[in-house]
Design a protein around this motif. Structure first.
Motif, PDB file in Angstrom:
ATOM      1  N   ARG A   1       5.519   7.857  16.594  1.00 17.40           N
ATOM      2  CA  ARG A   1       5.154   6.967  15.746  1.00 17.40           C
ATOM      3  C   ARG A   1       5.200   7.244  14.084  1.00 17.40           C
ATOM      4  O   ARG A   1       5.655   6.671  13.105  1.00 17.40           O
ATOM      5  CB  ARG A   1       3.708   6.579  15.809  1.00 17.40           C
ATOM      6  N   GLU A   2       4.904   8.814  14.272  1.00 15.36           N
ATOM      7  CA  GLU A   2       5.083   9.489  12.654  1.00 15.36           C
ATOM      8  C   GLU A   2       6.289   9.241  12.135  1.00 15.36           C
ATOM      9  O   GLU A   2       6.639   9.565  10.904  1.00 15.36           O
ATOM     10  CB  GLU A   2       4.447  10.713  12.842  1.00 15.36           C
TER      11      GLU A   2
ATOM     12  N   SER B   1       8.435   5.000   8.845  1.00 13.44           N
ATOM     13  CA  SER B   1       7.187   4.732   7.701  1.00 13.44           C
ATOM     14  C   SER B   1       6.845   3.247   8.304  1.00 13.44           C
ATOM     15  O   SER B   1       7.345   2.575   9.223  1.00 13.44           O
ATOM     16  CB  SER B   1       7.739   4.692   6.550  1.00 13.44           C
ATOM     17  N   SER B   2       5.421   2.887   7.546  1.00 17.19           N
ATOM     18  CA  SER B   2       4.974   1.541   8.003  1.00 17.19           C
ATOM     19  C   SER B   2       6.029   0.343   7.982  1.00 17.19           C
ATOM     20  O   SER B   2       6.164  -0.683   8.107  1.00 17.19           O
ATOM     21  CB  SER B   2       3.777   1.299   7.233  1.00 17.19           C
ATOM     22  N   ASP B   3       7.087   0.756   6.816  1.00 20.29           N
ATOM     23  CA  ASP B   3       8.082  -0.229   6.430  1.00 20.29           C
ATOM     24  C   ASP B   3       9.188  -0.291   7.341  1.00 20.29           C
ATOM     25  O   ASP B   3      10.073  -1.157   7.331  1.00 20.29           O
ATOM     26  CB  ASP B   3       8.605   0.027   5.122  1.00 20.29           C
TER      27      ASP B   3
ATOM     28  N   ASP C   1      -1.989   8.099   6.618  1.00 20.43           N
ATOM     29  CA  ASP C   1      -1.849   6.546   5.942  1.00 20.43           C
ATOM     30  C   ASP C   1      -2.484   6.439   4.661  1.00 20.43           C
ATOM     31  O   ASP C   1      -3.030   7.479   4.077  1.00 20.43           O
ATOM     32  CB  ASP C   1      -2.769   5.849   6.921  1.00 20.43           C
TER      33      ASP C   1
ATOM     34  N   LYS D   1      -9.147   3.670  13.523  1.00 25.50           N
ATOM     35  CA  LYS D   1      -7.981   3.832  13.936  1.00 25.50           C
ATOM     36  C   LYS D   1      -7.877   4.275  15.468  1.00 25.50           C
ATOM     37  O   LYS D   1      -6.913   4.900  16.031  1.00 25.50           O
ATOM     38  CB  LYS D   1      -7.082   4.717  13.274  1.00 25.50           C
TER      39      LYS D   1
ATOM     40  N   GLU E   1      -5.313   3.371  18.110  1.00 28.67           N
ATOM     41  CA  GLU E   1      -3.945   3.618  17.511  1.00 28.67           C
ATOM     42  C   GLU E   1      -3.835   5.204  17.923  1.00 28.67           C
ATOM     43  O   GLU E   1      -2.663   5.419  18.028  1.00 28.67           O
ATOM     44  CB  GLU E   1      -4.018   3.412  16.057  1.00 28.67           C
TER      45      GLU E   1
END
Lengths: 255, 255, 255, 255
Positions: free
Chosen positions: C9-10, C13-15, D90, D182, D185
């Motif tokens: 996941r890391e 990026s969130s974008d 984050d 989180k 997640e």
């Protein structure tokens, strides 16, 4: 492939110790930052030269600073090797590392004071004997005179320095004893246990030189400060001798 | 996949040198801390402005500082490349790195002194010729006058600077010679051996510019300080020329 | 397994931008060291309180320092993201990074000066209106008076600050333009190219606010310094608006 | 193989928490640089001894500095564990970390001031009672007298210190609450959720000790500063007790 071979090779020390702490943790990052600043401050800090003569005079402390920097980088090397070899990050190691950082910082100034004094004295005497008579030399002599130490103060300074070094090596001994205690958990081989003991012995040897130096000034007073300081020259003689002896013995034991 | 491709690409320099030291060790961390601190202190340190005019006057040293920072970052780049290319952490490299750190720290202040003086002089002269007559300019001129250097001092300063740079490049040469000696162990390809030699030649070229500058002031005295300083402008001319020649030769040799 | 999932996941990026520079290089280490010292020096440096009242007075600069720290950490974040997103270490990036470090260091003191002045002024006025009449407040007012700025100096300070920020953002724009030019080499997806352009637009937006602020004092003089400073409050309004617009457009384009 | 086993073992804390942030990011590098610098400056900064007596006098602050360093290293440990355990980067974590850095830097000097005063007072009193009458002791007493605090100032200092610590722990609580939010997640196991809550409870416990100390001086004034300071000795008593209780409960719950 060369690359792979190289990485493989790097995982074992030249003595045959498998590195258990290759990826440096934040504990090591923090200690590196503290070491980096200490060394920088040691050389740079108190001497911001504003005139040209001051700049020249500051060069007189060159010899003192080089010893000082080498001592600190030597300690850093010891610290670095411990984490590289054992990769330990348990609570005992963390606590001992905190003490190590503290001792290091607290002894920076006495260290700087002592070595800067001795270094400047040696270099200025040398220069004077060579017939130098510059402004900068006069400034250096004036600085020396201002900081002039009497016999009692020399005694005190030697004890302080010896005690500081003694405690730092004691912390390193305790760190290695802790690693030795965890030998099974770390799955140290017989050879690695032997090397661990060698480290401990060597630090104890260094500690006894510190004790010797302190005893000299305690018994003979500040006038013997020269001899007490000279005792430390035993280190570059005894240490390599003992190290070679242990390595030879290791080979005999076929570890 | 793009990601993988990219990582693969990064393992080789644009010259075709396989990186052997991709994961930076504590040796590099420590040196980075020292470099970071040095650069910060160089720009920031001695000038905490308390009034507005002092703040303005400190801006006069801008030109000097930018040269100074670039020189340090250039040295950092050389140091960084060495560890990236060869990934060596043997005792010789460690000892040379200790000397490198020491030389760096010891030459920060003369460096700052020299460049700050020259930079301020250039900028203040420029400003005065443009008709500026502000308080800040007067403060800058007063600082210049206070630090005023006579002919003998200029000679000394040029020698000191040249010697410092010479020794730093000498350490870099010794580091690369050590890597060259270990070429078989590191499994350097013919191309990589050629590039290693190119590095050594280039540092020797830099050293000879330092020698030239020192010789100029030794023979012609402090009044030739301008020419001695100007000798360093040979570097951005000769170095790229020699580099291009070596690359062209490498291609001819089909390495 | 959770661990693996998390690591996966890391990498994005969130974008939805794949990180190309996950393992930080020495270039980033060095810059982090410089940032760390700058921030520390900014807050700590010039104010070693020796009496209790001085300690209290130094607290008046709280508001100024928090803005200042946030601005620096914001720039650090921009810098950090660039290396995380593109993982570029080519010569252009290295040269731009060197300039970035220099600009950062050179603008620390004007920054500290400006924000410390404004922050202390705000806080001291507030305290006085609340009827506080302590020794510490008097010391704070005395410091303010000593540093008192006239109209011309305000104009100059606003221009200086604006120019500094403008140049720093310009370096960030050039870094991203360089990444954009290498888009094929980096195998940027359409989405990633879009995000890269968004970054560039946003930095250009920040730059135009700096230009606006400079233009205000250039046309209306130092008395308009308040408005020129106030122009920067446009940033927390315009930037998120533009960011949201770009994200919405990206979703429409189905990247 | 030992190596592999060891690496495996390191991925889980002694409590059984899987480490999610083993590879330290630039966020942690930056914070380490700030911590390293702060600790170094704390011990070294304001006391560049130029005469031997000043050097000796500076040793009186030993006790104060060791507490101070331990407090900072303790906070570093809390910060380090958070990133090691959750590996979160984050926006909330980044913003909280920025506040953490700021609070840390802003409270360095009050911290140094407080602990240096108390430590010197304790050590100097001890020495005087032991009949010491040296120059250095007189310098230490003079420094104490110069910084002498009246009842109101003690009240203020205790509140300031308590508030600083309270805010730092509050930031740590918010960081852990964010991690807790989180939890899905991050795929935290039941055990890990339990440990996370234990962290939060423990920081709340620390915060309530700060509140208690502040309340004591608010109600009883500066003369009760000794009791207010003494309240912090509750921490090494209550915290381990509560920790043991939570661990025992965890085992009962068979997590």
């Amino acid at each position: 492939m060369a690359k792979k071979f190289f990485v493989e090779r790097e995982k074992i020390s030249s003595d045959g110790f498998r590195y258990r702490g290759l990826s440096s943790s934040r504990l090591e990052n923090l200690t590196d930052a503290v070491f980096g600043f200490s060394i920088t401050l040691l050389v740079i800090s108190s001497q911001v030269p504003t005139t040209y003569i001051e700049l020249q005079a500051s060069m007189y402390s060159f010899i003192g600073f080089i010893f000082c920097t080498m001592l600190l980088l030597g300690l850093w090397n010891n610290h670095s090797n411990f984490f590289l070899y054992y990769g330990l990050h348990d609570k005992t190691t963390k606590a001992l590392n905190a003490l190590f950082i503290f001792m290091l910082l607290f002894y920076i100034y006495p260290l700087k004071y002592l070595f800067s004094y001795i270094g400047t004295a040696i270099y200025a005497t040398l220069k004077r004997n060579l017939g130098d008579n510059s402004e900068a030399l006069k400034v250096a002599w004036r600085d020396l005179a201002a900081a002039d130490l009497n016999v009692l103060q020399w005694k005190d300074l030697i004890i302080r320095f010896g005690l500081g070094l003694l405690l730092i090596y004691l912390i390193l001994v305790l760190m290695h004893l802790n690693a030795n205690k965890k030998a099974d958990e770390l799955e140290l081989s017989d050879k690695e246990r032997y090397i661990t003991k060698t480290f401990i012995h060597e630090y104890l040897l260094l500690m006894s030189v510190c004790v010797l130096s302190i005893l000299i000034v305690l018994f003979f007073g500040g006038r013997a400060a020269g001899y007490a300081g000279g005792a430390y020259t035993l280190i570059p003689i005894l240490l390599p001798l003992y190290h070679r002896y242990r390595i030879r013995k290791m080979k005999k034991l076929e570890l």
